[in-house]
Write a protein that holds these residues in place. Structure first.
Motif, PDB file in Angstrom:
ATOM      1  N   ILE A  34       0.886  -1.168   0.000  1.00 18.85           N
ATOM      2  CA  ILE A  34       0.000   0.000   0.000  1.00 18.85           C
ATOM      3  C   ILE A  34       0.920   1.213   0.000  1.00 18.85           C
ATOM      4  O   ILE A  34       1.862   1.281   0.804  1.00 18.85           O
ATOM      5  N   GLY A  35       0.680   2.161  -0.902  1.00 21.25           N
ATOM      6  CA  GLY A  35       1.610   3.281  -0.955  1.00 21.25           C
ATOM      7  C   GLY A  35       0.981   4.561  -1.431  1.00 21.25           C
ATOM      8  O   GLY A  35      -0.062   4.566  -2.094  1.00 21.25           O
ATOM      9  N   LEU A  36       1.634   5.658  -1.075  1.00 19.59           N
ATOM     10  CA  LEU A  36       1.209   6.962  -1.574  1.00 19.59           C
ATOM     11  C   LEU A  36       2.426   7.809  -1.882  1.00 19.59           C
ATOM     12  O   LEU A  36       3.530   7.563  -1.392  1.00 19.59           O
ATOM     13  N   ASP A  37       2.200   8.800  -2.699  1.00 16.36           N
ATOM     14  CA  ASP A  37       3.205   9.825  -2.960  1.00 16.36           C
ATOM     15  C   ASP A  37       2.479  11.066  -3.456  1.00 16.36           C
ATOM     16  O   ASP A  37       1.483  10.958  -4.187  1.00 16.36           O
ATOM     17  N   ILE A  38       2.972  12.229  -3.102  1.00 20.46           N
ATOM     18  CA  ILE A  38       2.364  13.454  -3.607  1.00 20.46           C
ATOM     19  C   ILE A  38       2.616  13.596  -5.098  1.00 20.46           C
ATOM     20  O   ILE A  38       1.824  14.216  -5.811  1.00 20.46           O
ATOM     21  N   ALA A  39       3.729  13.018  -5.579  1.00 18.87           N
ATOM     22  CA  ALA A  39       4.010  12.913  -7.021  1.00 18.87           C
ATOM     23  C   ALA A  39       3.790  14.242  -7.750  1.00 18.87           C
ATOM     24  O   ALA A  39       3.126  14.315  -8.769  1.00 18.87           O
ATOM     25  N   GLY A  40       4.359  15.283  -7.192  1.00 14.53           N
ATOM     26  CA  GLY A  40       4.239  16.606  -7.785  1.00 14.53           C
ATOM     27  C   GLY A  40       5.022  17.600  -6.963  1.00 14.53           C
ATOM     28  O   GLY A  40       5.621  17.255  -5.931  1.00 14.53           O
ATOM     29  N   PRO A  41       5.056  18.856  -7.378  1.00 13.32           N
ATOM     30  CA  PRO A  41       5.777  19.885  -6.611  1.00 13.32           C
ATOM     31  C   PRO A  41       5.253  19.977  -5.183  1.00 13.32           C
ATOM     32  O   PRO A  41       4.054  19.932  -4.943  1.00 13.32           O
ATOM     33  N   ILE A  42       6.190  20.097  -4.253  1.00 18.41           N
ATOM     34  CA  ILE A  42       5.825  20.171  -2.840  1.00 18.41           C
ATOM     35  C   ILE A  42       5.875  21.610  -2.346  1.00 18.41           C
ATOM     36  O   ILE A  42       4.964  22.071  -1.663  1.00 18.41           O
ATOM     37  N   ALA A  43       6.946  22.299  -2.681  1.00 20.59           N
ATOM     38  CA  ALA A  43       7.142  23.667  -2.200  1.00 20.59           C
ATOM     39  C   ALA A  43       8.092  24.391  -3.140  1.00 20.59           C
ATOM     40  O   ALA A  43       8.956  23.767  -3.759  1.00 20.59           O
ATOM     41  N   GLU A  44       7.964  25.699  -3.203  1.00 22.58           N
ATOM     42  CA  GLU A  44       8.818  26.490  -4.081  1.00 22.58           C
ATOM     43  C   GLU A  44      10.254  26.559  -3.583  1.00 22.58           C
ATOM     44  O   GLU A  44      11.168  26.832  -4.366  1.00 22.58           O
ATOM     45  N   HIS A  45      10.493  26.283  -2.310  1.00 28.31           N
ATOM     46  CA  HIS A  45      11.824  26.450  -1.746  1.00 28.31           C
ATOM     47  C   HIS A  45      12.697  25.202  -1.827  1.00 28.31           C
ATOM     48  O   HIS A  45      13.855  25.242  -1.429  1.00 28.31           O
ATOM     49  N   THR A  46      12.187  24.070  -2.304  1.00 22.86           N
ATOM     50  CA  THR A  46      13.042  22.897  -2.473  1.00 22.86           C
ATOM     51  C   THR A  46      13.927  23.087  -3.699  1.00 22.86           C
ATOM     52  O   THR A  46      13.520  23.707  -4.680  1.00 22.86           O
ATOM     53  N   THR A  47      15.145  22.529  -3.649  1.00 24.42           N
ATOM     54  CA  THR A  47      16.118  22.753  -4.723  1.00 24.42           C
ATOM     55  C   THR A  47      16.582  21.439  -5.346  1.00 24.42           C
ATOM     56  O   THR A  47      17.725  21.292  -5.760  1.00 24.42           O
ATOM     57  N   TYR A  48      15.670  20.482  -5.401  1.00 29.26           N
ATOM     58  CA  TYR A  48      15.898  19.236  -6.132  1.00 29.26           C
ATOM     59  C   TYR A  48      14.619  18.923  -6.903  1.00 29.26           C
ATOM     60  O   TYR A  48      13.541  19.410  -6.557  1.00 29.26           O
ATOM     61  N   PRO A  49      14.697  18.119  -7.959  1.00 30.25           N
ATOM     62  CA  PRO A  49      13.518  17.878  -8.790  1.00 30.25           C
ATOM     63  C   PRO A  49      12.421  17.133  -8.026  1.00 30.25           C
ATOM     64  O   PRO A  49      12.714  16.163  -7.306  1.00 30.25           O
ATOM     65  N   PRO A  50      11.169  17.549  -8.159  1.00 40.57           N
ATOM     66  CA  PRO A  50      10.082  16.831  -7.490  1.00 40.57           C
ATOM     67  C   PRO A  50       9.748  15.539  -8.217  1.00 40.57           C
ATOM     68  O   PRO A  50       9.997  15.396  -9.420  1.00 40.57           O
ATOM     69  N   ARG A  53       3.833  12.226 -11.378  1.00 38.30           N
ATOM     70  CA  ARG A  53       2.849  11.154 -11.512  1.00 38.30           C
ATOM     71  C   ARG A  53       3.426   9.999 -12.327  1.00 38.30           C
ATOM     72  O   ARG A  53       3.166   8.822 -12.030  1.00 38.30           O
ATOM     73  N   GLU A  54       4.248  10.346 -13.320  1.00 33.17           N
ATOM     74  CA  GLU A  54       4.885   9.304 -14.134  1.00 33.17           C
ATOM     75  C   GLU A  54       5.826   8.447 -13.287  1.00 33.17           C
ATOM     76  O   GLU A  54       5.926   7.227 -13.493  1.00 33.17           O
ATOM     77  N   ASP A  55       6.513   9.072 -12.328  1.00 35.45           N
ATOM     78  CA  ASP A  55       7.359   8.303 -11.413  1.00 35.45           C
ATOM     79  C   ASP A  55       6.523   7.312 -10.603  1.00 35.45           C
ATOM     80  O   ASP A  55       6.909   6.153 -10.424  1.00 35.45           O
ATOM     81  N   LEU A  56       5.380   7.779 -10.098  1.00 33.31           N
ATOM     82  CA  LEU A  56       4.514   6.906  -9.314  1.00 33.31           C
ATOM     83  C   LEU A  56       3.998   5.754 -10.163  1.00 33.31           C
ATOM     84  O   LEU A  56       3.987   4.588  -9.722  1.00 33.31           O
ATOM     85  N   ASP A  57       3.589   6.047 -11.387  1.00 30.59           N
ATOM     86  CA  ASP A  57       3.122   4.991 -12.288  1.00 30.59           C
ATOM     87  C   ASP A  57       4.228   3.980 -12.570  1.00 30.59           C
ATOM     88  O   ASP A  57       3.974   2.773 -12.693  1.00 30.59           O
ATOM     89  N   GLU A  58       5.466   4.468 -12.664  1.00 33.00           N
ATOM     90  CA  GLU A  58       6.587   3.560 -12.919  1.00 33.00           C
ATOM     91  C   GLU A  58       6.839   2.645 -11.717  1.00 33.00           C
ATOM     92  O   GLU A  58       7.168   1.464 -11.892  1.00 33.00           O
ATOM     93  N   THR A  59       6.669   3.173 -10.520  1.00 35.78           N
ATOM     94  CA  THR A  59       6.791   2.316  -9.342  1.00 35.78           C
ATOM     95  C   THR A  59       5.755   1.192  -9.385  1.00 35.78           C
ATOM     96  O   THR A  59       6.074   0.027  -9.123  1.00 35.78           O
ATOM     97  N   VAL A  60       4.528   1.535  -9.719  1.00 39.98           N
ATOM     98  CA  VAL A  60       3.477   0.511  -9.822  1.00 39.98           C
ATOM     99  C   VAL A  60       3.864  -0.529 -10.863  1.00 39.98           C
ATOM    100  O   VAL A  60       3.753  -1.744 -10.634  1.00 39.98           O
ATOM    101  N   ARG A  61       4.346  -0.067 -12.011  1.00 37.92           N
ATOM    102  CA  ARG A  61       4.728  -0.992 -13.084  1.00 37.92           C
ATOM    103  C   ARG A  61       5.844  -1.925 -12.625  1.00 37.92           C
ATOM    104  O   ARG A  61       5.794  -3.144 -12.853  1.00 37.92           O
ATOM    105  N   LEU A  62       6.840  -1.380 -11.955  1.00 33.41           N
ATOM    106  CA  LEU A  62       7.980  -2.184 -11.527  1.00 33.41           C
ATOM    107  C   LEU A  62       7.583  -3.201 -10.458  1.00 33.41           C
ATOM    108  O   LEU A  62       8.049  -4.346 -10.478  1.00 33.41           O
ATOM    109  N   VAL A  63       6.721  -2.799  -9.531  1.00 30.51           N
ATOM    110  CA  VAL A  63       6.258  -3.734  -8.506  1.00 30.51           C
ATOM    111  C   VAL A  63       5.473  -4.873  -9.141  1.00 30.51           C
ATOM    112  O   VAL A  63       5.687  -6.051  -8.821  1.00 30.51           O
ATOM    113  N   GLU A  64       4.583  -4.526 -10.052  1.00 27.99           N
ATOM    114  CA  GLU A  64       3.792  -5.576 -10.712  1.00 27.99           C
ATOM    115  C   GLU A  64       4.667  -6.443 -11.603  1.00 27.99           C
ATOM    116  O   GLU A  64       4.459  -7.665 -11.683  1.00 27.99           O
ATOM    117  N   GLU A  65       5.660  -5.858 -12.244  1.00 30.81           N
ATOM    118  CA  GLU A  65       6.598  -6.628 -13.064  1.00 30.81           C
ATOM    119  C   GLU A  65       7.372  -7.634 -12.213  1.00 30.81           C
ATOM    120  O   GLU A  65       7.722  -8.726 -12.677  1.00 30.81           O
TER     121      GLU A  65
END
Length: 270
Positions: A34-50, A53-65
């Motif tokens: 069971i999992g969740l992720d905000i899978a999008g921008p969190i805050a304007e002050h973070t300085t690494y890539p958020p 949704r595609e990342d989250l979908d890829e996690t689902v694909r990899l787990v099912e694979e």
């Protein structure tokens, strides 16, 4: 046969990085996710890539694979009702809840007296209040199930040794250390073990793709606070963190609770 056949784990922050790796490792050992992720921008002050949704979908694909079962939704750990519904739906689908990995988090950088209000409150709200909401959603279900279990709260080396230019992050991670200690004592009568995990640098986008982190590490005013004991191994692989989490959830750790478990190359002792 996997070490966690028939077990169910709830993991926050699974779209990529450590969370994705934990999900994959549990799935390979037979657990349903069971999992969740905000899978999008969190805050304007973070300085690494958020995460996306595609990342989250890829996690689902990899787990099912990998042959695993997963219920994953896009959502915010700050939303208690969302987490409660997700946990309830996951338990209905998979039959129970055995493990919780409180993994979601955010990081920002600034001097304590120069931080914006958002830089402080966003990090506390996500890392600490969001973690409590994860536990608030999951623990009643685990207790009602009556089968014990294990909770791993992912703190940080910054929850053992305060770090410069990280006032809100260090405060949140120290808070998680205390939260895990409290919960360990409260959950022990229900045969639920609770430990906090304390990584140092990890090879993820949040760990090595953060431009502000690079600047802080080389700043002569602060660089002396960042080294570890292991110059030959300066950055952990996500599998090293997953190894620790799977161990703490396994029967091999059945006598371990209330522990601050470092995977920090000795950094907290320098």
């Amino acid at each position: 046969m996997g070490n966690f056949d028939g077990k169910v784990v709830y993991i926050t922050g699974i779209a990529r990085g450590q969370g994705r790796n934990h999900a994959l490792r549990f799935a390979r050992e037979g657990a349903s996710i069971i999992g969740l992720d905000i899978a999008g921008p969190i805050a304007e002050h973070t300085t690494y890539p958020p995460a996306t949704r595609e990342d989250l979908d890829e996690t689902v694909r990899l787990v099912e694979e990998a042959g695993g079962k997963i219920l994953a939704r896009q959502g915010d750990v700050r939303d208690l009702a969302f987490q409660q519904q997700l946990v309830a739906d996951g338990v209905a689908q998979f039959g129970g809840l055995d493990f919780v990995v409180v993994n979601a988090g955010v990081l920002t950088w600034a001097l304590t007296w120069e931080m914006t209000e958002e830089q402080f409150t966003d990090v506390i709200d996500i890392n600490l209040v969001g973690a409590w909401k994860t536990l608030r959603a999951a623990l009643p279900v685990m207790i009602e199930g009556g089968n014990g279990g294990s909770v791993v709260v992912v703190s940080s080396v910054a929850g053992l040794k305060a770090m410069p230019v990280q006032a809100s992050y260090s405060a949140s991670k120290y808070g998680l250390t205390g939260l895990a200690q409290t919960l360990a004592k409260e959950a022990a009568p229900y045969q639920i073990r609770v430990n906090s995990l304390h990584p140092y640098a990890v090879n993820t986008l949040m760990g090595v793709g953060d431009t502000s982190a690079v600047e802080a590490f080389v700043d002569p005013k602060f660089s002396r606070y960042f080294p570890s004991m292991m110059d030959h191994n300066p950055i952990a692989d996500p599998d090293e963190i997953s190894d620790a989490i799977l161990y703490l959830c396994s029967d091999s750790a059945k006598s371990i609770t209330g522990v601050q478990f470092p995977v920090d190359m000795g950094h907290s002792k320098v």
